[in-house]
Design an enzyme around this catalytic site. Structure first.
Site, PDB file in Angstrom:
ATOM      1  N   ASN A   1       0.861  -1.170   0.000  1.00  0.00           N
ATOM      2  CA  ASN A   1       0.000   0.000   0.000  1.00  0.00           C
ATOM      3  C   ASN A   1       0.900   1.223   0.000  1.00  0.00           C
ATOM      4  OD1 ASN A   1      -1.713   2.189   1.394  1.00  0.00           O
ATOM      5  ND2 ASN A   1      -3.190   0.566   0.979  1.00  0.00           N
TER       6      ASN A   1
ATOM      7  N   CYS B   1       1.894  -8.753   4.811  1.00  0.00           N
ATOM      8  CA  CYS B   1       2.803  -9.796   4.342  1.00  0.00           C
ATOM      9  C   CYS B   1       2.042 -11.021   3.846  1.00  0.00           C
ATOM     10  CB  CYS B   1       3.730 -10.220   5.472  1.00  0.00           C
ATOM     11  SG  CYS B   1       4.808  -8.911   6.083  1.00  0.00           S
TER      12      CYS B   1
ATOM     13  N   GLU C   1       2.546 -14.177   4.558  1.00  0.00           N
ATOM     14  CA  GLU C   1       2.269 -15.147   5.609  1.00  0.00           C
ATOM     15  C   GLU C   1       1.003 -14.777   6.386  1.00  0.00           C
ATOM     16  OE1 GLU C   1       6.829 -14.562   5.450  1.00  0.00           O
ATOM     17  OE2 GLU C   1       5.025 -13.413   5.011  1.00  0.00           O
TER      18      GLU C   1
ATOM     19  N   CYS D   1       9.002 -12.072   8.670  1.00  0.00           N
ATOM     20  CA  CYS D   1       9.337 -10.959   9.551  1.00  0.00           C
ATOM     21  C   CYS D   1       8.888 -11.279  10.982  1.00  0.00           C
ATOM     22  CB  CYS D   1       8.692  -9.662   9.055  1.00  0.00           C
ATOM     23  SG  CYS D   1       6.902  -9.559   9.347  1.00  0.00           S
TER      24      CYS D   1
END
Length: 138
Positions: A46, A54, A56, A92
């Site tokens: 964005n 993400c 995941e 992350c």
């Protein structure tokens, strides 16, 4: 193909549809639920960077939105959209914490892949030692 290779292939498919116009770093994930269903996720950027999600978390949130909250493994692939070869792409910290909310740290497998033949498998506990989870609030 085996279980890992199938998940990696689905993660590669998800990577191809990632929306990453700013970073050009596309990530795909394939999440295996304990009922055998696989949920795909891709990163969605964005222009207001904090609103980015993400791959995941996209996969996990999609599964939870379908009522699934128990998971066995996730395959993750990522890299620059023009990369000739992918490198290993680890989740992350925020994604690791979201995994911790729903996954058993000792048994949940995180598959980091360059392709269907080159991958490494870690447990969530290996990626997030000394984690904080729901049981800490009871």
């Amino acid at each position: 193909m085996g279980r890992y290779e199938d998940l990696i292939e689905m993660a590669m498919e998800a990577r191809r549809i990632a929306y990453a116009p700013y970073s050009k770093f596309k990530v795909g994930a394939a999440l295996l639920a304990s009922n055998g269903v696989i949920y795909k996720g891709c990163n969605v950027e964005n222009s207001s960077y904090p609103a980015t999600n993400c791959a995941e978390r996209t996969a996990i949130f999609s599964a939870v939105a379908e009522g699934q909250k128990e998971f066995e493994a996730i395959a993750i692939v990522g890299g620059h959209e023009d990369a000739a070869e992918l490198d290993f792409c680890a989740p992350c910290g925020v994604c690791r914490q979201v995994m911790r909310e729903f996954c058993n740290p000792e048994t949940f497998e995180i598959i980091l892949a360059r392709n269907e033949d080159e991958y490494e498998v870690f447990t969530l506990e290996e990626m997030l030692p000394f984690s904080f989870g729901p049981e800490n609030l009871i």
